[in-house]
Scaffold this active site. Structure first.
Site, PDB file in Angstrom:
ATOM      1  N   TRP A 170       0.826  -1.211   0.000  1.00  0.00           N
ATOM      2  CA  TRP A 170       0.000   0.000   0.000  1.00  0.00           C
ATOM      3  C   TRP A 170       0.858   1.258   0.000  1.00  0.00           C
ATOM      4  O   TRP A 170       0.500   2.256  -0.635  1.00  0.00           O
ATOM      5  CB  TRP A 170      -0.965  -0.022   1.184  1.00  0.00           C
ATOM      6  CG  TRP A 170      -1.887  -1.195   1.105  1.00  0.00           C
ATOM      7  CD1 TRP A 170      -1.931  -2.286   1.929  1.00  0.00           C
ATOM      8  CD2 TRP A 170      -2.870  -1.449   0.094  1.00  0.00           C
ATOM      9  NE1 TRP A 170      -2.881  -3.177   1.506  1.00  0.00           N
ATOM     10  CE2 TRP A 170      -3.471  -2.704   0.380  1.00  0.00           C
ATOM     11  CE3 TRP A 170      -3.304  -0.731  -1.023  1.00  0.00           C
ATOM     12  CZ2 TRP A 170      -4.480  -3.250  -0.409  1.00  0.00           C
ATOM     13  CZ3 TRP A 170      -4.309  -1.278  -1.822  1.00  0.00           C
ATOM     14  CH2 TRP A 170      -4.890  -2.521  -1.507  1.00  0.00           C
ATOM     15  N   ASP A 189      -1.599   6.728   6.617  1.00  0.00           N
ATOM     16  CA  ASP A 189      -2.635   5.824   6.126  1.00  0.00           C
ATOM     17  C   ASP A 189      -2.889   4.814   7.232  1.00  0.00           C
ATOM     18  O   ASP A 189      -2.099   3.900   7.454  1.00  0.00           O
ATOM     19  CB  ASP A 189      -2.164   5.127   4.851  1.00  0.00           C
ATOM     20  CG  ASP A 189      -3.164   4.105   4.321  1.00  0.00           C
ATOM     21  OD1 ASP A 189      -4.224   3.911   4.953  1.00  0.00           O
ATOM     22  OD2 ASP A 189      -2.881   3.490   3.269  1.00  0.00           O
ATOM     23  N   LYS A 218     -12.430  -1.934   7.631  1.00  0.00           N
ATOM     24  CA  LYS A 218     -11.671  -2.843   8.490  1.00  0.00           C
ATOM     25  C   LYS A 218     -12.210  -2.805   9.927  1.00  0.00           C
ATOM     26  O   LYS A 218     -12.590  -3.811  10.492  1.00  0.00           O
ATOM     27  CB  LYS A 218     -10.192  -2.465   8.516  1.00  0.00           C
ATOM     28  CG  LYS A 218      -9.577  -2.153   7.171  1.00  0.00           C
ATOM     29  CD  LYS A 218      -9.346  -3.375   6.327  1.00  0.00           C
ATOM     30  CE  LYS A 218      -8.520  -3.024   5.100  1.00  0.00           C
ATOM     31  NZ  LYS A 218      -8.259  -4.164   4.220  1.00  0.00           N
TER      32      LYS A 218
END
Length: 366
Positions: free
Chosen positions: A106, A177, A201
């Site tokens: 990511w 992030d 999540k």
């Protein structure tokens, strides 16, 4: 009532498990909100009925994470992937560079997107050890013309997590992030300037992205970009500049209520640590039958990644686990192996059931 089978144990990496209590509340009120005859998905986003949901969710997010008033909270769409582009569009001038700490796929994607917009560089990386650990902050490597530093706090694919976000960068803006560990532990707001996370999540269903941004930062943002991609646009419009994902925001609010009922951010952190400890103990005491991917000092409390002695055993482990009702234990397709994602919505009892299965499988196959 929610009909999810009690024998199903959801360890998906995302979208991930939602607490049963949340699903039941949604089922009882989402489709006829406060007996209005309207579902949350049907009502006008400009109506007082929806504004109650919208601003209620914003206030609950601020309360749960103890967010200071000098930060704005935005509820956006496009997932964390859109933030990979919005951040440099807003905060990367042509005469400056952005620094990225590389800890997995990511952060690689975030850096690639930044480079499509301006200048960006790797401040440090742990790619040389297959991302088994988080990288050194490399504070001394920060270049003078750096606009901001970007960090991925938890890495779902490799099962690594910063035990604590770096505090050594001083006045340098730090962007995080936190898609896979937001709402799982406290955040030190003195050392971050922007935090963003997809909700799917730890905070609800997919479709909503929470962005928490220091107000004074937006005053310095690039003004020469489309309005829809400007953080200031959404801050001024209270995240109502365009039609918001009303159902996802409603669920976000329910999740904040659920977190409050479970002791707030400190209470859920304690539960998450117990779940992770139990699972890692199983791995560590298996005499090498289960081998964790991440180094011990970088282990994630959200995504536990591990391998078995052979690919054949891994395949058999996953087949038997599926037959027992364990869902989502496959490792990411890019690295294989196994992965148990134990986000907020995964009950401790489900982790315990998984550990019992792992012990049984080891006994039968070691």
């Amino acid at each position: 009532m929610v009909t999810t089978a009690s024998s199903t144990f959801n360890f998906n990496a995302g979208p991930s498990a939602l607490p049963k209590a949340i699903l039941e509340k949604a089922q009882n009120s989402m489709f006829n909100y406060k007996k209005s005859g309207l579902s949350v998905m049907e009502m006008s986003h400009r109506s007082p009925l929806y504004e109650e949901i919208h601003f209620g969710a914003l206030n609950k997010v601020r309360s749960i994470l103890s967010i200071p008033e000098e930060f704005d909270i935005l509820l956006l769409q496009g997932g964390a992937s859109l933030q990979f582009a919005m951040i440099p569009m807003n905060f990367l001038p042509k005469d400056k560079k952005a620094a990225y700490l590389m800890s997995g796929s990511w952060s690689e994607k975030a850096l690639k997107e930044a480079r499509s917009i301006g200048q960006a560089y790797e401040l440090s990386t742990s790619k040389d050890n297959k991302y088994k650990s988080i990288p050194n902050p490399n504070v001394e490597g920060v270049e003078e013309n750096t606009a901001y530093i970007h960090i991925t706090s938890n890495n779902t694919i490799y099962g690594t997590q910063w035990p604590e976000l770096p505090k050594e960068f001083g006045n340098q803006p730090v962007f995080v992030d936190a898609s896979s560990d937001i709402f799982s532990q406290p955040i030190d707001w003195d050392h971050v300037d922007l935090v963003y996370a997809g909700a799917q999540k730890n905070a609800g269903p997919s479709g909503i992205t929470v962005v928490i941004i220091r107000k004074e930062l937006m005053e310095k943002a690039n003004k020469d970009i489309p309005a829809i991609l400007s953080y200031s646009t959404h801050a001024k419009g209270d995240s109502l500049y365009n039609t918001p994902p009303t159902a996802a925001i409603y669920m976000l609010g329910l999740m904040m209520d659920w977190l409050e009922e479970h002791g707030g951010i400190n209470g859920i952190q304690n539960i998450n640590e117990k779940k992770a400890s139990l699972l890692y103990q199983m791995i560590d005491e298996s005499n090498g039958f289960y081998k964790g991917h991440a180094t011990k000092d970088s282990r994630s409390k959200m995504n536990v990644t591990f391998n078995l002695p052979t690919e054949e055993l891994e395949k058999e482990f996953l087949n038997q686990a599926k037959a027992r009702g364990f869902v989502g234990l496959n490792g990411h397709r890019s690295i294989g192996g196994c992965r148990a994602s134990i986000y907020n919505g995964v009950p401790f009892e489900h982790v315990k059931k998984l550990v019992e299965f792992m012990e049984e499988f080891k006994s039968n196959n070691a």
